[in-house]
Design a protein around this motif. Structure first.
Motif, PDB file in Angstrom:
ATOM      1  N   ALA A 110       0.849  -1.196   0.000  1.00 40.84           N
ATOM      2  CA  ALA A 110       0.000   0.000   0.000  1.00 40.84           C
ATOM      3  C   ALA A 110       0.878   1.236   0.000  1.00 40.84           C
ATOM      4  O   ALA A 110       1.975   1.235   0.586  1.00 40.84           O
ATOM      5  N   ARG A 111       0.409   2.300  -0.615  1.00 41.75           N
ATOM      6  CA  ARG A 111       1.182   3.542  -0.737  1.00 41.75           C
ATOM      7  C   ARG A 111       0.370   4.706  -0.153  1.00 41.75           C
ATOM      8  O   ARG A 111      -0.130   5.559  -0.880  1.00 41.75           O
ATOM      9  N   PRO A 112       0.238   4.728   1.180  1.00 44.57           N
ATOM     10  CA  PRO A 112      -0.647   5.727   1.807  1.00 44.57           C
ATOM     11  C   PRO A 112      -0.209   7.169   1.629  1.00 44.57           C
ATOM     12  O   PRO A 112      -1.024   8.080   1.798  1.00 44.57           O
ATOM     13  N   ASN A 113       1.064   7.399   1.289  1.00 44.33           N
ATOM     14  CA  ASN A 113       1.501   8.780   1.068  1.00 44.33           C
ATOM     15  C   ASN A 113       1.308   9.226  -0.369  1.00 44.33           C
ATOM     16  O   ASN A 113       1.714  10.329  -0.754  1.00 44.33           O
ATOM     17  N   ALA A 114       0.672   8.375  -1.196  1.00 45.94           N
ATOM     18  CA  ALA A 114       0.472   8.718  -2.611  1.00 45.94           C
ATOM     19  C   ALA A 114      -0.256  10.041  -2.807  1.00 45.94           C
ATOM     20  O   ALA A 114       0.144  10.839  -3.671  1.00 45.94           O
ATOM     21  N   PRO A 115      -1.308  10.347  -2.046  1.00 47.82           N
ATOM     22  CA  PRO A 115      -1.983  11.640  -2.259  1.00 47.82           C
ATOM     23  C   PRO A 115      -1.056  12.838  -2.041  1.00 47.82           C
ATOM     24  O   PRO A 115      -1.081  13.796  -2.831  1.00 47.82           O
ATOM     25  N   LYS A 116      -0.224  12.803  -0.991  1.00 46.97           N
ATOM     26  CA  LYS A 116       0.687  13.920  -0.737  1.00 46.97           C
ATOM     27  C   LYS A 116       1.747  14.024  -1.827  1.00 46.97           C
ATOM     28  O   LYS A 116       2.102  15.133  -2.259  1.00 46.97           O
ATOM     29  N   ARG A 117       2.276  12.884  -2.266  1.00 48.02           N
ATOM     30  CA  ARG A 117       3.266  12.907  -3.342  1.00 48.02           C
ATOM     31  C   ARG A 117       2.641  13.434  -4.632  1.00 48.02           C
ATOM     32  O   ARG A 117       3.264  14.214  -5.370  1.00 48.02           O
ATOM     33  N   LEU A 118       1.433  13.011  -4.902  1.00 48.39           N
ATOM     34  CA  LEU A 118       0.755  13.484  -6.104  1.00 48.39           C
ATOM     35  C   LEU A 118       0.561  14.989  -6.056  1.00 48.39           C
ATOM     36  O   LEU A 118       0.773  15.694  -7.058  1.00 48.39           O
ATOM     37  N   GLU A 119       0.164  15.496  -4.915  1.00 44.95           N
ATOM     38  CA  GLU A 119      -0.028  16.940  -4.766  1.00 44.95           C
ATOM     39  C   GLU A 119       1.254  17.698  -5.078  1.00 44.95           C
ATOM     40  O   GLU A 119       1.236  18.725  -5.769  1.00 44.95           O
ATOM     41  N   LYS A 120       2.391  17.184  -4.610  1.00 46.31           N
ATOM     42  CA  LYS A 120       3.673  17.844  -4.878  1.00 46.31           C
ATOM     43  C   LYS A 120       4.022  17.796  -6.360  1.00 46.31           C
ATOM     44  O   LYS A 120       4.507  18.782  -6.930  1.00 46.31           O
ATOM     45  N   GLU A 121       3.789  16.653  -6.992  1.00 48.91           N
ATOM     46  CA  GLU A 121       4.129  16.523  -8.405  1.00 48.91           C
ATOM     47  C   GLU A 121       3.257  17.413  -9.286  1.00 48.91           C
ATOM     48  O   GLU A 121       3.731  18.011 -10.253  1.00 48.91           O
ATOM     49  N   LEU A 122       1.987  17.505  -8.947  1.00 46.43           N
ATOM     50  CA  LEU A 122       1.099  18.361  -9.740  1.00 46.43           C
ATOM     51  C   LEU A 122       1.380  19.842  -9.529  1.00 46.43           C
ATOM     52  O   LEU A 122       1.017  20.671 -10.375  1.00 46.43           O
ATOM     53  N   SER A 123       2.012  20.177  -8.415  1.00 49.40           N
ATOM     54  CA  SER A 123       2.291  21.581  -8.097  1.00 49.40           C
ATOM     55  C   SER A 123       3.571  22.095  -8.731  1.00 49.40           C
ATOM     56  O   SER A 123       3.866  23.290  -8.655  1.00 49.40           O
ATOM     57  N   ARG A 124       4.347  21.232  -9.343  1.00 45.66           N
ATOM     58  CA  ARG A 124       5.611  21.664  -9.927  1.00 45.66           C
ATOM     59  C   ARG A 124       5.352  22.599 -11.107  1.00 45.66           C
ATOM     60  O   ARG A 124       4.469  22.349 -11.942  1.00 45.66           O
ATOM     61  N   PRO A 125       6.137  23.656 -11.223  1.00 45.02           N
ATOM     62  CA  PRO A 125       5.915  24.634 -12.303  1.00 45.02           C
ATOM     63  C   PRO A 125       5.982  24.030 -13.701  1.00 45.02           C
ATOM     64  O   PRO A 125       5.295  24.497 -14.611  1.00 45.02           O
ATOM     65  N   ARG A 126       6.798  22.984 -13.877  1.00 44.45           N
ATOM     66  CA  ARG A 126       6.964  22.401 -15.205  1.00 44.45           C
ATOM     67  C   ARG A 126       5.921  21.338 -15.535  1.00 44.45           C
ATOM     68  O   ARG A 126       5.933  20.783 -16.641  1.00 44.45           O
ATOM     69  N   TYR A 127       5.048  21.031 -14.612  1.00 42.96           N
ATOM     70  CA  TYR A 127       4.058  19.995 -14.877  1.00 42.96           C
ATOM     71  C   TYR A 127       3.096  20.435 -15.971  1.00 42.96           C
ATOM     72  O   TYR A 127       2.589  21.552 -15.954  1.00 42.96           O
ATOM     73  N   ARG A 128       2.845  19.539 -16.923  1.00 44.49           N
ATOM     74  CA  ARG A 128       1.898  19.791 -18.007  1.00 44.49           C
ATOM     75  C   ARG A 128       0.786  18.756 -17.912  1.00 44.49           C
ATOM     76  O   ARG A 128       1.033  17.555 -17.901  1.00 44.49           O
ATOM     77  N   VAL A 129      -0.447  19.218 -17.903  1.00 47.52           N
ATOM     78  CA  VAL A 129      -1.575  18.355 -17.607  1.00 47.52           C
ATOM     79  C   VAL A 129      -1.963  17.465 -18.788  1.00 47.52           C
ATOM     80  O   VAL A 129      -1.899  17.873 -19.944  1.00 47.52           O
ATOM     81  N   ALA A 130      -2.330  16.239 -18.475  1.00 42.98           N
ATOM     82  CA  ALA A 130      -2.936  15.267 -19.382  1.00 42.98           C
ATOM     83  C   ALA A 130      -3.596  14.231 -18.481  1.00 42.98           C
ATOM     84  O   ALA A 130      -3.219  14.081 -17.318  1.00 42.98           O
ATOM     85  N   PRO A 131      -4.601  13.522 -18.965  1.00 43.29           N
ATOM     86  CA  PRO A 131      -5.307  12.567 -18.100  1.00 43.29           C
ATOM     87  C   PRO A 131      -4.371  11.553 -17.445  1.00 43.29           C
ATOM     88  O   PRO A 131      -3.479  11.001 -18.100  1.00 43.29           O
ATOM     89  N   ILE A 132      -4.581  11.307 -16.168  1.00 45.88           N
ATOM     90  CA  ILE A 132      -3.867  10.268 -15.431  1.00 45.88           C
ATOM     91  C   ILE A 132      -4.735   9.018 -15.422  1.00 45.88           C
ATOM     92  O   ILE A 132      -5.920   9.079 -15.091  1.00 45.88           O
ATOM     93  N   ALA A 133      -4.148   7.890 -15.801  1.00 45.35           N
ATOM     94  CA  ALA A 133      -4.861   6.611 -15.794  1.00 45.35           C
ATOM     95  C   ALA A 133      -4.572   5.879 -14.485  1.00 45.35           C
ATOM     96  O   ALA A 133      -3.417   5.752 -14.083  1.00 45.35           O
TER      97      ALA A 133
END
Length: 361
Positions: A110-133
């Motif tokens: 189980a990866r219970p810290n996944a939501p926090k890690r995801l939040e950090k990755e989506l907040s990066r200035p270079r992140y470009r959005v596309a659907p996550i599967a």
């Protein structure tokens, strides 16, 4: 040599599991072999599910496969308690030092810290959005999600960021998250695919032992559709000689339940999955085992599996062509050809944090 008595005991111990064996991972230097040494032993207890915790540094996985419709995915768990014997993800457990067999369905991560890690990755200035599967490797709504709620946390983050998501599942736990999914779907941010392999409850119980029944999965489709969530039925996998005759019936039942689109995937047997599946056939379907594998090899160029892009999902040859033709006709007849609405990427925004200076305009 493993005695017949030992085989029976082991069958009792793995009741409710899909795999019949637990050979060590392909990267391990030693093998385990069961033997009867003549000493009387107590019958082993049923295999229990064990969950370890992983804290990954990143949770978004990238791919550039030409026959996959997404370039990024996220998996809240490793391994899957559903125990589907045909699961193409089983060989990935070897990277953890586990078996692709029974370990895959009993030794979970189980990866219970996944939501926090995801939040950090989506907040990066270079992140470009596309659907996550989500659900591309193991099911995000497998039974342990009721305890760990990792998927619930991930969805909450995606909702806050207004980020598009596609979900694939066989699990009824998705109904718990209808509140989040309904809001996201209304904004054009969510699709769901529900996998239905067979309508035969008895076959399903043997082939995918801890998955909700086919009728219950059709009910999930109905409830998702009633909530306004675009849903696709995925006839996956199609097992030639075992479930292929149900293709039209599954599509029709899913359409009646409210599915708006459909897809199918031919059975895939990469790596250890081939041996595991053949062992399962020998135990559960001995009268059909040779026919099923013979048909599979017809569709895989004489091999158990063909990993080539463009062929691995649908196969090749006359029978594969017939399957494609049948699917196209049934999909057109049922009105499942339009597909699901395109997910929106223009709504994505990093939500402000406490203390951030908000814009006056």
């Amino acid at each position: 040599m493993v005695s017949e008595l030992d085989r029976k005991i082991r069958a009792e111990a793995r009741r409710g599991r899909g795999a019949t064996s637990n050979d060590v991972g392909r990267f391990e230097p030693y093998q385990r072999v069961g033997i009867d040494d003549g000493w009387q032993q107590e019958a082993p207890q049923n295999l229990q599910t064990h969950v370890a915790i992983e804290n990954p540094r990143s949770v978004i996985t990238r791919n550039n496969s030409p026959d996959i419709a997404f370039d990024r995915s996220l998996n809240p768990y490793r391994g899957c308690e559903h125990g589907c014997i045909y699961c193409f993800a089983r060989p990935t457990h070897a990277y953890l030092g586990y078996s692709a067999g029974l370990d895959f369905e009993t030794r979970l991560i189980a990866r219970p810290n996944a939501p926090k890690r995801l939040e950090k990755e989506l907040s990066r200035p270079r992140y470009r959005v596309a659907p996550i599967a989500i659900g591309t490797n193991t099911d995000p709504y497998q039974p342990i999600e009721a305890r760990y709620r990792v998927m619930r946390g991930v969805l909450a983050v995606l909702s806050q960021f207004r980020h598009p998501v596609t979900i694939v599942t066989k699990g009824t736990l998705i109904e718990r998250d209808l509140d989040l999914l309904t809001d996201m779907a209304q904004a054009g941010l969510a699709h769901v695919g529900v996998s239905v392999t067979t309508l035969d409850a008895g076959l399903s119980r043997r082939m995918e032992p801890r998955v909700p029944s086919p009728a219950r999965r059709l009910q999930v489709i109905e409830r998702l559709a009633a909530a306004g969530i675009p849903v696709r039925v995925m006839v996956a996998p199609v097992v030639p000689g075992l479930t292929d005759h149900e293709l039209e019936a599954i599509l029709s039942a899913a359409k009646d339940a409210g599915a708006g689109a459909a897809s199918y995937i031919l059975l895939r047997l990469p790596g250890e999955v081939s041996g595991l599946f053949q062992d399962w056939l020998a135990e559960h379907m001995p009268d059909r085992a040779n026919h099923v594998m013979g048909r599979m090899r017809e569709m895989r160029g004489g091999q158990d599996y063909d990993a080539d892009f463009g062929a691995r999902m649908v196969g090749q040859g006359a029978f594969a062509d017939l399957l494609r033709h049948r699917f196209a006709i049934a999909r057109k007849r049922l009105g499942l050809t339009t597909g699901l609405p395109t997910l929106r990427c223009d709504l994505f925004a990093v939500p402000p944090k406490a203390g951030d200076q908000l814009s006056l305009f």
